[in-house]
Design an enzyme around this catalytic site. Structure first.
Site, PDB file in Angstrom:
ATOM      1  N   TYR A 189       6.520  -0.218  -0.003  1.00  0.00           N
ATOM      2  CA  TYR A 189       5.505  -0.749   0.929  1.00  0.00           C
ATOM      3  C   TYR A 189       4.275   0.146   1.019  1.00  0.00           C
ATOM      4  CZ  TYR A 189       8.036   1.681   4.914  1.00  0.00           C
ATOM      5  OH  TYR A 189       8.651   2.531   5.773  1.00  0.00           O
ATOM      6  N   GLU A 190       3.302  -0.344   1.733  1.00  0.00           N
ATOM      7  CA  GLU A 190       2.009   0.356   1.867  1.00  0.00           C
ATOM      8  C   GLU A 190       1.357   0.564   0.494  1.00  0.00           C
ATOM      9  OE1 GLU A 190       1.004   0.719   5.020  1.00  0.00           O
ATOM     10  OE2 GLU A 190      -0.930   1.323   4.177  1.00  0.00           O
ATOM     11  N   GLY A 191       1.527  -0.449  -0.376  1.00  0.00           N
ATOM     12  CA  GLY A 191       1.068  -0.346  -1.766  1.00  0.00           C
ATOM     13  C   GLY A 191       2.161   0.288  -2.609  1.00  0.00           C
ATOM     14  N   GLN A 243      -0.305   2.688  -6.321  1.00  0.00           N
ATOM     15  CA  GLN A 243      -0.878   4.020  -6.035  1.00  0.00           C
ATOM     16  C   GLN A 243      -1.335   4.684  -7.324  1.00  0.00           C
ATOM     17  OE1 GLN A 243      -1.218   4.872  -2.862  1.00  0.00           O
ATOM     18  NE2 GLN A 243      -0.067   3.057  -2.247  1.00  0.00           N
TER      19      GLN A 243
END
Lengths: 593, 593
Positions: free
Chosen positions: A441-443, A448
Site C-alpha cells: 500500500y501507499e504505492g 516506488q
C-alpha cells in the site's frame, strides 16, 4: 511472545548522538519554540509507556478477533476503543500538527520515533492515527482557512479521524483513471458520487466522525491525472463550529478479509451524492496528494522498521532462552541438557542480519525525517531547497527499502523460532503477515522504484544522486579512524558505482523507456544498501568516540557495522550485475509466460 | 483466484525430454516391469484430473475453515473426507509403494510430479498422504516382515494414514534429547509414554486408523542420538490380519493454530503406555529416520515448488487481465482505458523471476528423484553408489533451496496482484502462508545447510562436490551451441568458484568449527543457484534441438534461461563474498544482540 519494549536507548542514540536533532531544533526559529532535548526525552518516555502498556497488549487479540462489519457498521476488536481514547488523551494524534489549530508542532524527527513504537507495538492500531495524520497534513497544506478551522482541531485531538479515499476497483497504481464524480451544488458544496476500495479506517467505532479525503473528477475536467480534484467529505455533516449534524450519504459497503493487519478496517466506501468541500483549486488533487505522500510514505517505511524491531526483540529473547544442540566448539553450559540457540553461528547470522538492517533502517528514517523538517522549517532558502531535493529522492527508498527489509527481517525472526515461529501464539508469524502490506500500500514498492529512477533520478539527469554521493564522500573523507578504513573504502566503491550506474541508466532510458522498469527495483535496492552503509558509518563514528567506559552498547554498534559490511553489503555486487543486464532479457513473448 | 491447471506440458518436458526418465526405466530390470512412457502419461493425466477437480476446489475453503479439535477428536474441513476417499480410490497413496505389499512400485521421478500437483493444488491436503508415504517408507525399509504385512497394504490403500512422531516440546532440531520412553512388555510389545508436538496428521477423521512412527528411548539406552529407537504405535490396535481391535492409549491433546496449512492437523500427541512395536533394532531409530528423510525432504522441497507454480499461474493470469497504466513506449491497446500489467517491465521482472525459479526447481526435483530411483533400483553397484552420494549431497539443497525460492516466488506472485494480493479471496496470500512452513519443518533450512556443509561436504572433504562439478563440466564441454556459450561460461565460473570455496571452507572448518554455521546457509544458496544454472542449461540444450516448428514453448525456455543467467544467477556474486567473510563478523558479545 515477548512484550514490546520501546528501544529508547537506540532511539536516543540515533536521534541525538548520531543526528544531533536537538542542535538542529535549537538553531531553528520555529522549532526552537517547541522542541528541545528534555521535552523530546519526556515525550519519548511517555510514548514508550502508552505503546508498551496500552497499545501492545491488544496486538495479538486484535489479530485474532479482527474488525467486524455489520450492516455498514464496523466494530474494532475488544480494547481498541479504550486504547484509542487513552492514546488521544495523551495528545498523540496532534503531535506534529500545526499549533495554530491545536497541534503540538513537534518535528517529524521526533514523530518518526513515535511512529516506530506505534507500529512495533501494534501495526493495525497504528493505522488509525496515522491515516488521520496524513489526512490532517493534506488539509493543513492545501485547504481553505475555514476548512482548517473546522476540521484540524478535532483531528489533532483524535476526536475525528481521517481517511484517504484514492483507489477504485479499476484504478490502483494508475490513479489517473479514477471515475468518482464531483458535481458542484450551491454554496461551494459538491455532490460526490463513486466507489472507493481498500480504504483504511474508512469506517470504525473509535471516533465520533470520520473525515474522508476523496479524489474525484469535476464535470468537464481534463482526462487523466490532471483532471482530478480533492474533496473533504465528512461521514457526518458538521456546522461551522464543528458540531455534528445529520449523517452524510457515505456508507461502508463491506470490509476486506486480509492476510494481516486484521484489527485495521479496510473498507469499500460508497459515496452517493455525499456533500463534499473542495480542497484548494480544482484539478490539482493528485498534486496535493503528492505533497503529503512524502510523510505518509516515510510512515509506511517505518511500519517495516517497527515490525522488524519487534521481531528482533522477540527473536533475541527466544534465542537466549531456547536450548537446542551444543556449541560446535564444545558445550558452553554442560550442566544443562543443551546450550542456547545463541551458540549456533547460523542463529547469530539471522539475529545480526536483523539487527544490522533494523538499526540502519531507524537511522535512515530519522535522517529522512530530519530532511522533511529542514524542508518545512529551514530559515535559509538554499538549505530548504536542498532538503526538498533530498526528501524527493530518498522518500521512495525509505518507503520501499525499509518495508522490503522489514519482510526479510520478520521472516528471519520467525525462522529463529523454528516450528514455534509458525504457531500463532508466539506472535512472530503475525509480524510477517502485518508487515507484508507495507510493501504494497501507499504505492507498491514497484511504484516506488519507478518513482525513484524515473521521476526523481532520470528527470533531473541524476544530479540529485550526485548530491547524495558528494555528501557521503565528504563525510567519509572526514573519517580519520583506521579501524573504519575498510568499510569506508567498501562504501566509496559502492557510491562510485552508484553514480556510474545512474549515468548509464539515464542514457539507456533515453534510448528505450522500458529500461526504466527493467532496472528500477534493483536500482532502488542498490541505493538502499548504500544508504544503510552510510548510516552504519555515521553510527560507527559516534560509537568510536563514545567507546571509553562503554558498557557494551557502543562496541555492539561497531560489531554490527562490521557485520553489515561483511555480510549484507555484498548483496550490492549481484545487484550491480543485474541492473546492468537491462530490458533485453525481458523482451519475450508474453503469451508463453 | 485462478483454478489450478496441472502443468503437464512442462512436467513432460522435464521428465522425458530433459531427463529421459522413460529410457532409464526401460533399461532397469525392476522399473521396466512397472513403468513406461505410456503408463506414466496416463497416470500424469489422471493425477492432473484428481488434483484439478477434486483437491484444488477445497483448498481455499479448507484454509478458511481449518481443522477443529473437540475433546480429542479432530475434524478436517468440509470436503476433505470425500476428496481423500476419491484420492485413495485412484490408488494414489500407494503409487511408489512396494508391489509386494500392494503398492504400484512406480519410480520416484514420477511420484515427484504427482507430489508437485498435490502441493500446488492444496498443500494442507497433500500433507495427509505425504506423511503416510513417509511412514510407509520407514516401515518398508526397516520393519519386520510381520509388521510390513499388517501395515503396508492398509497404508498403500490409504485406509490407514501414518504420522511421524519426532519432536518434543524441548527437542526440535536437537532430537538427541528426546524423553519419550519405551518399556518392554511381554510378547515383543512395548509401552510407549511421552508427549510429541507438531505432529502433522496425528489425529483426523480421514482414515479408519493412524499409524504413528514414534521415536523413544528404551530403558538403559545410551544418552543422545545413539539411544533412540523407532516404534510403530497404532491409534487403534490391530490383530495380525489388520482387523481393528480396541483403541490404543494414544490421544490428541490439542492442535496448533498456525499461520497457514490450516486444513492440516498439527497435533500434540500423548502416549500413555500405548502399545508399540519396535521397528528394526534398538537404538537405531534416528538412523532409520534418516534413510527415509531423503524422500520426505525432497517432498517438502516440492511443496515449495508446487506453491510457487500455483502462484505463478495465478499471477500470469492476473497480469494478462488487469489493466493499469500504459506501456512506456506508448499505449499498446489505446482503445481500452489502460494496458495490461504485462507491458510493465517491473511486472515482467517478477513473472520471469518466478518462472525461472519454478521451472529450474521442477528440473532439480526431478533430477534428485531420478538419483533416488538410481540409488534404489540400479543394477550396477558403481552406479548405485554414485547415486547414493548424489542423493546425500543434493537432498538438503533440494529441501532448503526449493522452499526458500518457494517463499520468494509466492511473495512475488502476491506482489503482482498489488492490494488484491493481500486480500484472502484471491488466494495469493494463502500460498505465502502455506509455503512458509516448508522452510521450517522436516528440518529447518538452517539444519539443511548445516547438514550440507557439515555432514555431506566437510565429512568427505568436498569430494562429492567435485563429483557434481565434474558432471557439470562434462555436460558443458559437450555443448556445441554458440548461443549458449555466454551462459556456459558464466556457469563454469560459478562451478570453479564453488569448488574453490568448498576447499577453503573445509580447511577453515578444520581450524574453527564455528566457520561451518557461519557459511552454511549462503553456501547452500550458492550451490542452489549453480544447480539451477545447470538445470537451465540442460533445458536449453533440449529446447534448441526442438525449436524447429516451435509454437513458442521452446523459445520461452531459451528466453527464461537467458533471464535466469542475466538477472538471477548474479546473486552468486554477493553470496561468494559473504561466504568468505567467515565467523569473524559473528564473534560478538551476545548480551548486546
Amino acid at each position: 511472545m515477548s512484550d514490546f519494549q520501546a528501544p529508547l536507548r537506540n532511539i536516543r542514540f540515533t536521534l541525538f548522538d548520531v543526528f544531533h536533532a536537538d542542535q538542529m531544533w535549537a538553531a531553528n526559529a520555529t522549532l526552537s519554540e517547541v522542541a528541545d532535548r528534555s521535552t523530546a526525552d519526556a515525550m519519548l518516555e511517555e510514548a514508550a509507556k502508552v505503546t508498551e502498556q496500552v497499545v501492545a497488549p491488544i496486538n495479538r487479540s486484535g489479530d485474532e478477533e479482527g474488525v467486524v462489519w455489520n450492516e455498514g457498521k464496523v466494530t474494532t476488536p475488544a480494547g481498541f476503543k479504550e486504547a484509542y481514547s487513552t492514546y488521544c488523551e495523551g495528545g498523540w494524534p496532534g503531535i506534529t500538527g500545526n499549533p495554530e489549530f491545536g497541534g503540538f508542532g513537534m518535528p517529524k524527527a521526533l514523530g518518526a520515533q513515535i511512529d516506530e513504537m506505534l507500529y512495533a507495538s501494534n501495526s493495525a492500531f497504528a493505522l488509525y492515527p496515522n491515516l488521520s495524520a496524513g489526512a490532517s497534513l493534506a488539509i493543513e497544506a492545501h485547504a481553505s482557512e475555514a476548512l482548517k478551522a473546522v476540521y484540524l482541531p478535532k483531528m489533532y485531538a483524535g476526536e475525528w479521524t481521517g481517511s484517504m479515499c484514492l483507489t477504485e476497483p479499476h484504478a490502483g497504481s494508475d490513479l489517473g483513471t479514477i471515475r468518482t464524480k464531483a458535481e458542484p451544488l450551491d454554496g461551494g458544496v459538491y455532490a460526490i458520487t463513486g466507489t472507493k476500495i481498500f480504504i483504511t479506517g474508512g469506517e470504525h467505532d473509535l471516533a465520533s466522525n470520520i473525515v474522508h479525503l476523496v479524489l474525484a473528477r469535476l464535470p468537464g475536467a481534463p482526462k487523466g491525472p490532471k483532471g482530478i480534484s480533492l474533496f473533504v467529505v465528512p461521514k457526518i455533516n458538521v456546522d461551522e463550529q464543528g458540531a455534528l449534524l445529520e449523517s452524510n450519504t457515505v456508507s461502508c459497503g463491506s470490509i476486506e478479509h486480509k492476510m494481516g493487519i486484521k484489527g485495521s478496517a479496510t473498507c469499500v466506501m460508497n459515496f452517493d451524492e455525499a456533500k463534499g468541500y473542495i480542497v484548494g483549486e480544482p484539478n490539482k488533487g493528485l498534486m496535493y496528494m503528492f505533497t503529503m505522500m512524502n510523510y505518509e510514505r516515510l510512515s509506511i517505511g517505518i511500519q517495516g522498521l517497527g515490525c522488524g524491531e519487534m521481531s528482533l526483540q522477540s527473536a533475541v529473547a527466544y534465542a537466549k532462552e531456547r536450548r537446542q544442540g551444543r556449541a560446535p566448539t564444545g558445550a558452553v553450559e554442560p550442566e544443562t541438557y543443551a546450550d542456547t540457540l545463541l551458540v549456533h553461528a547460523d542463529v547469530r547470522r539471522m539475529l545480526l542480519t536483523m539487527k544490522s538492517l533494523t538499526e540502519a533502517g531507524r537511522a535512515l528514517s530519522t535522517y529522512v525525517a530530519i530532511q522533511l523538517d529542514t524542508a518545512k522549517y529551514a530559515d535559509q532558502p538554499e538549505e530548504k531547497g536542498r532538503a526538498v531535493e533530498m526528501v524527493a529522492l530518498l522518500t521512495p527508498i525509505a518507503k520501499a527499502f525499509l518495508t522490503d527489509m522489514g519482510l526479510d527481517v520478520t521472516v528471519l525472526g520467525q525462522q529463529v523460532f523454528g516450528g514455534h515461529g509458525y504457531i500463532r501464539e508466539w506472535g512472530q508469524e503475525q509480524l510477517v503477515r502485518d508487515v507484508r502490506i507495507a510493501q504494497i500500500y501507499e504505492g507498491t514498492n514497484g511504484i516506488q522504484a519507478h518513482d525513484l529512477l524515473g521521476r526523481k533520478v532520470t528527470f533531473n539527469r541524476g544530479e540529485n544522486v550526485k548530491l547524495v554521493a558528494q555528501e557521503i564522500e565528504a563525510f567519509v573523507a572526514d573519517i580519520k579512524s583506521q579501524g573504519l578504513d575498510p568499510y569506508c573504502q567498501a562504501l566509496m566503491v559502492g557510491v562510485t558505482n552508484l553514480v556510474a550506474l545512474t549515468d548509464e541508466l539515464v542514457a539507456r532510458i533515453d534510448e528505450n523507456p522500458n529500461e526504466l522498469g527493467a532496472a528500477a527495483m534493483e536500482y532502488l535496492h542498490y541505493f538502499g544498501y548504500i544508504m544503510y552503509g552510510y548510516m552504519w558509518l555515521k553510527m560507527a563514528v559516534v560509537a568510536e568516540q563514545k567507546i571509553i567506559g562503554d558498557d557494551g552498547f557502543y562496541q555492539s554498534k561497531l560489531d554490527t557495522m562490521k557485520f553489515y559490511f561483511d555480510r549484507v553489503f555484498p548483496r550490492t555486487s549481484g545487484l550491480y550485475e543485474t541492473i546492468r543486464a537491462g530490458f533485453d532479457s525481458m523482451d519475450v513473448n508474453v503469451d508463453w509466460l
